[in-house]
Design a protein around this motif. Structure first.
Motif, PDB file in Angstrom:
ATOM      1  N   ARG A 155      19.083   3.752 -14.895  1.00  0.00           N
ATOM      2  CA  ARG A 155      17.717   3.429 -15.357  1.00  0.00           C
ATOM      3  C   ARG A 155      16.687   4.265 -14.618  1.00  0.00           C
ATOM      4  NH1 ARG A 155      16.556  -2.231 -17.268  1.00  0.00           N
ATOM      5  NH2 ARG A 155      14.730  -2.118 -15.914  1.00  0.00           N
ATOM      6  N   GLU A 156      16.887   4.369 -13.288  1.00  0.00           N
ATOM      7  CA  GLU A 156      15.903   5.118 -12.499  1.00  0.00           C
ATOM      8  C   GLU A 156      15.900   6.604 -12.864  1.00  0.00           C
ATOM      9  OE1 GLU A 156      15.986   2.129  -8.616  1.00  0.00           O
ATOM     10  OE2 GLU A 156      17.038   4.034  -8.489  1.00  0.00           O
ATOM     11  N   ARG A 157      17.059   7.097 -13.322  1.00  0.00           N
ATOM     12  CA  ARG A 157      17.145   8.521 -13.721  1.00  0.00           C
ATOM     13  C   ARG A 157      16.840   8.721 -15.194  1.00  0.00           C
ATOM     14  NH1 ARG A 157      21.894   9.076 -10.312  1.00  0.00           N
ATOM     15  NH2 ARG A 157      23.141   8.372 -12.055  1.00  0.00           N
ATOM     16  N   VAL A 257      16.612  -4.294  -4.548  1.00  0.00           N
ATOM     17  CA  VAL A 257      17.651  -5.213  -5.025  1.00  0.00           C
ATOM     18  C   VAL A 257      18.125  -4.751  -6.410  1.00  0.00           C
ATOM     19  CG1 VAL A 257      18.164  -7.615  -5.617  1.00  0.00           C
ATOM     20  CG2 VAL A 257      16.617  -7.112  -3.711  1.00  0.00           C
ATOM     21  N   ALA A 258      19.431  -4.495  -6.529  1.00  0.00           N
ATOM     22  CA  ALA A 258      19.995  -4.085  -7.831  1.00  0.00           C
ATOM     23  C   ALA A 258      20.586  -5.274  -8.567  1.00  0.00           C
ATOM     24  CB  ALA A 258      21.071  -3.025  -7.625  1.00  0.00           C
ATOM     25  N   ARG A 284      14.827 -15.178 -15.067  1.00  0.00           N
ATOM     26  CA  ARG A 284      13.533 -14.575 -15.412  1.00  0.00           C
ATOM     27  C   ARG A 284      13.128 -13.548 -14.342  1.00  0.00           C
ATOM     28  NH1 ARG A 284       8.866 -15.276 -13.386  1.00  0.00           N
ATOM     29  NH2 ARG A 284       9.449 -17.135 -12.212  1.00  0.00           N
ATOM     30  N   ILE A 285      13.276 -13.919 -13.082  1.00  0.00           N
ATOM     31  CA  ILE A 285      12.885 -13.004 -11.991  1.00  0.00           C
ATOM     32  C   ILE A 285      13.711 -11.717 -12.091  1.00  0.00           C
ATOM     33  CG2 ILE A 285      12.906 -12.669  -9.475  1.00  0.00           C
ATOM     34  CD1 ILE A 285      12.416 -15.743  -9.237  1.00  0.00           C
ATOM     35  N   ALA A 286      15.016 -11.855 -12.333  1.00  0.00           N
ATOM     36  CA  ALA A 286      15.887 -10.672 -12.429  1.00  0.00           C
ATOM     37  C   ALA A 286      15.420  -9.788 -13.583  1.00  0.00           C
ATOM     38  CB  ALA A 286      17.340 -11.099 -12.618  1.00  0.00           C
ATOM     39  N   GLY A 290      13.930  -5.626 -13.231  1.00  0.00           N
ATOM     40  CA  GLY A 290      14.979  -4.617 -13.421  1.00  0.00           C
ATOM     41  C   GLY A 290      16.175  -4.850 -12.510  1.00  0.00           C
ATOM     42  N   ILE A 291      16.554  -6.127 -12.375  1.00  0.00           N
ATOM     43  CA  ILE A 291      17.669  -6.504 -11.493  1.00  0.00           C
ATOM     44  C   ILE A 291      18.765  -7.134 -12.355  1.00  0.00           C
ATOM     45  CG2 ILE A 291      18.319  -8.148  -9.669  1.00  0.00           C
ATOM     46  CD1 ILE A 291      15.470  -7.762  -8.542  1.00  0.00           C
TER      47      ILE A 291
END
Ligand SMILES: Cc1ncc(COP(=O)(O)O)c(C=O)c1O
Length: 482
Positions: A155-157, A257-258, A284-286, A290-291
């Motif tokens: 995702r980050e890439r 946090v992944a 919901r928090i995850a 993006g976790i």
């Protein structure tokens, strides 16, 4: 082989039969022999597996023991279930007894069908893919973490291939190729003992001491007050405090946090659970950050709570990203959303990647669960058992408290670890095997076939032992009420 199996299905036990102390002389002799080669201090007794049947284990000394621990919650249908014994005599099983496949290279032609008709048949809602791993729960979690890390970096890439620099630096275990990423877990949680998942395990120091660990974050887990109905407001406040802690960590921990991993009932750590609200909010928090939301159903999965998957009770709008399984399933692995499948090959991989023989067993297990309506049996037996344990808790409030759980996945607290261990020992001497978890908790983990008659024997034996405790040494102690 056919004759041997039909013999296996023969004995039918209806009550414990205790001939010696447990472990008896034969088990003690075997302990001596084995101790020359391996650690033995955790062993309760040796089994005569061929003579065991249904919910009853027969030990090496011929004692018939009601098994309410089920090989640490990993025995789905009890011993030598007739359907399993019959299936094992079928010629289709033979090739899988004679050799084991490297499933990532040359799987048997039956494998896609078995995946479809077993694992996908019982898939939690919202999943269309599944990975199988080595067989233990630790391998399931370990690989699930890898899937979360790979997904996060992809995702980050923006889905690009890893850069040349990343490929070079990872060979030196350095960033950016080996990135700083973490898995958030909860106090008292247990996710296995392998090198990666051990960093997420928080149940007991003895599991972790001396072993290098990732500096991953740990969060408070709600300690609810029982009975739940009488403490709704304070329990909600407690859950909100823990959720705030999760959000704080997610936003401020130096290692991004992944994944967040959680057990539906935190089992090894003492059978603690929160209300569905807590897990809905975690989900919901995850999602908002993006976790990956990873649910560890290694111990709770495969029906013991009365639902096939315990997280089904949470009624999530958005299913978890990954659900891991092992134990009663006989095969281990994880369900994953499509986006968690790595773009490149060999990233989540090993020699066996599962075991077709265990998959054939799972096929029988799922057929029997459905055909014998075992989830209903678990719910009915569990409700009866819980109600009776609550009654016993009123009679012996200083010995049994905080009765909790779902289905037959039940637990209660005793005053302290010493009393708990004594209780487990005394129960075993009377032919009932149960387990402990946490500091002072008794946990029940019977196979799914456990019925009301079995429950009555467990309850009668428990009361006999509690009466003895009451009359003797432990009466001055009392259970801390949470
Ligand atoms: C929730 C949970 N996760 C992971 C594990 C690790 O499974 P295994 O001991 O099969 O590696 C366990 C084992 O008890 C467990 O209860």
């Amino acid at each position: 082989m056919k004759r041997a199996f039909s013999k296996l299905a023969f004995p039918k036990y209806t009550k414990p039969e205790v001939l010696t102390e447990i472990p008896g002389p034969k088990s003690r002799q075997l302990l001596k022999e084995m101790d020359l080669l391996q650690e033995t201090r955790t062993i309760n007794f040796f089994m005569n597996t061929a003579k065991s049947q249904g919910t009853y284990a027969v030990d090496a000394d011929g004692n018939v023991i009601l098994d309410v621990f089920g090989h640490i919650a990993s025995l789905p249908l009890g011993y030598n279930h007739p359907a399993m014994a019959e299936a094992a005599t079928k010629p289709e099983w033979l090739p899988f007894l004679l050799q084991r496949h490297a499933l990532g290279v040359q799987p048997p032609e039956e494998w896609p069908r078995e995946l479809r008709e077993t694992l996908m048949r019982v898939s939690p809602k919202g999943f269309s893919e599944v990975m199988t791993t080595c067989g233990c729960g630790s391998s399931a979690n370990e690989n699930a973490f890898k899937a979360a890390f790979i997904w996060k970096r992809k995702r980050e890439r923006h889905s690009a291939e890893p850069t040349r620099e990343e490929l070079l630096t990872c060979m030196r275990n350095e960033a950016p190729g080996s990135p700083q990423l973490s898995i958030l877990s909860f106090e008292k949680s247990f996710h296995g003992r392998m090198l990666g998942c051990l960093s997420a395990t928080r149940s007991k120091p003895i599991h972790k001491v001396d072993i290098p660990a990732f500096p991953w974050p740990v969060c408070r887990f709600p300690r609810l007050s029982y009975p739940l109905e009488e403490h709704q407001r304070e329990n909600r406040e407690e859950e909100d405090r823990c959720l705030t802690h999760v959000e704080d960590i997610v936003h401020s921990h130096p290692i991004p946090v992944a994944g967040i991993i959680v057990e539906p009932i935190m089992a090894e750590g003492g059978d603690h659970a929160a209300t569905p609200y807590f897990y809905q909010q975690l989900r919901r928090i995850a999602a908002n950050n993006g976790i990956a939301f990873i649910v560890d159903e290694v111990q709770t999965g495969c029906g013991a709570t009365g639902r096939f998957w315990a997280h089904d009770y949470w009624q999530l709008d958005n299913p978890p990203d990954i659900v891991t399984f092992a134990k009663k399933m006989q095969v281990s692995g994880f369900y994953l959303k499509g986006e968690f499948r790595p773009a490149q090959t060999y990233r989540i991989y090993n020699t066996w990647m599962g075991d077709p023989l265990r998959m054939l067993q799972l096929h029988v297990i799922t057929n029997v669960i459905e055909g014998e309506n075992l989830l209903r049996r678990v719910s009915d037996t569990g409700s009866f058992l819980k109600m009776e344990l609550e009654r016993i808790s009123q009679e012996y409030p200083f010995l049994v408290a905080n009765v909790r759980g779902k289905g037959t996945f039940l637990a209660f607290d005793t005053p302290d670890g010493e009393t708990r261990n004594q209780l487990l020992f005394e129960m075993r001497q009377k032919g009932v095997q149960i387990g402990g978890c946490g500091e002072n908790t008794v946990r029940l983990r019977p196979p799914l076939i456990f019925d009301q008659q079995d429950a009555n024997i467990l309850l009668e034996t428990l009361q006999t032992v509690l009466r003895k405790f009451k009359n003797h040494s432990v009466q001055h102690k009392s259970v801390p009420i949470k």
